[in-house]
Design a protein around this motif. Structure first.
Motif: not given
Length: 262
Positions: A248-262
């Protein structure tokens, strides 16, 4: 899905795919179960779970349509009882390194008079304590639980040390064992190769485990920690049948990461 359906799938040599839970939230547990997995394992070793919160977590998993499993913090009598009395339908025993250790863990999960897979002539071991608990509706479903559920708890041994590989034939010969699950990080660490999954020595050990499972008609399992559909398909093609996918924590990290350059 319940443990009967999971066993039926394995009997047809079909994979059963579950997932891993580390965040102590009933909402997250229900969400993960509703994501389509057969079972959800509550990580009591590395997650933040206390005994009093387990019933709500297991209820949420069942509400979401998956079977509640517990990866125990240690294969001990206290940990086994805590998980089963809260309503776990499957147990994943960590750091199993010998047949003797596995026999004792299974005995703690087995009521007196039920089959714990002991060898002929072996003296009785200490069994699971009998009492009213959440798993048997605090006594209301005591007889049905004793008759139908308790003898069929799904039992998994984690193979996480090279010593376990040395005793693997005896471990796989335990008749009450439903599957094994390789812990690749701990196993590689015990070989002095932490995280070096492409090292020839580690690959040779994994091949040895797969071959032993084929000989014993045992269910090979592992944890695909980083969600990768391609890797999941490769593991199924290689013969793995009891697979945990993601955390669950890994799924959250992958989806929650701020998009680069924004």
């Amino acid at each position: 899905m319940d443990i009967h359906a999971i066993r039926a799938r394995l009997a047809q040599d079909e994979p059963t795919i579950g997932t891993w839970l580390q965040l102590p939230s009933a909402d997250v547990a229900e969400l993960m179960a509703r994501a389509g997995y057969d079972w959800v394992a509550v990580d009591m070793e590395h997650g933040s779970f206390g005994r009093t919160g387990l019933p709500d977590i297991f209820r949420a998993i069942q509400c979401g349509g998956a079977a509640p499993f517990a990866r125990l913090p240690v294969a001990s009598k206290t940990a086994v009882k805590a998980a089963l009395e809260a309503g776990a339908q499957g147990l994943i025993f960590p750091m199993i390194e010998s047949r003797e250790q596995l026999d004792q863990a299974i005995s703690w999960a087995t009521y007196p008079g039920h089959d714990d897979g002991r060898r002929d002539g072996e003296p009785p071991r200490e069994n699971r304590g009998v009492g009213f608990c959440r798993a048997n509706a605090f006594g209301r479903d005591f007889d049905a639980y004793m008759r139908d559920t308790a003898p069929r708890i799904f039992l998994v041994a984690q193979i996480e040390h090279i010593r376990a590989v040395e005793d693997l034939d005896a471990i796989l010969d335990q008749p009450r064992l439903d599957a094994i699950m390789v812990g690749p990080y701990d196993l590689s660490g015990s070989m002095g190769l932490t995280g070096q999954f492409d090292h020839p020595d580690f690959k040779a050990v994994m091949a040895r485990i797969h071959e032993a499972c084929r000989r014993h008609h045992a269910r090979m399992g592992l944890h695909v920690v980083q969600p990768d559909p391609g890797e999941l398909r490769r593991q199924v093609a290689a013969g793995s049948r009891f697979i945990a996918y993601g955390i669950d924590s890994v799924f959250l990290w992958q989806a929650a990461a701020r998009p680069a350059g924004v």
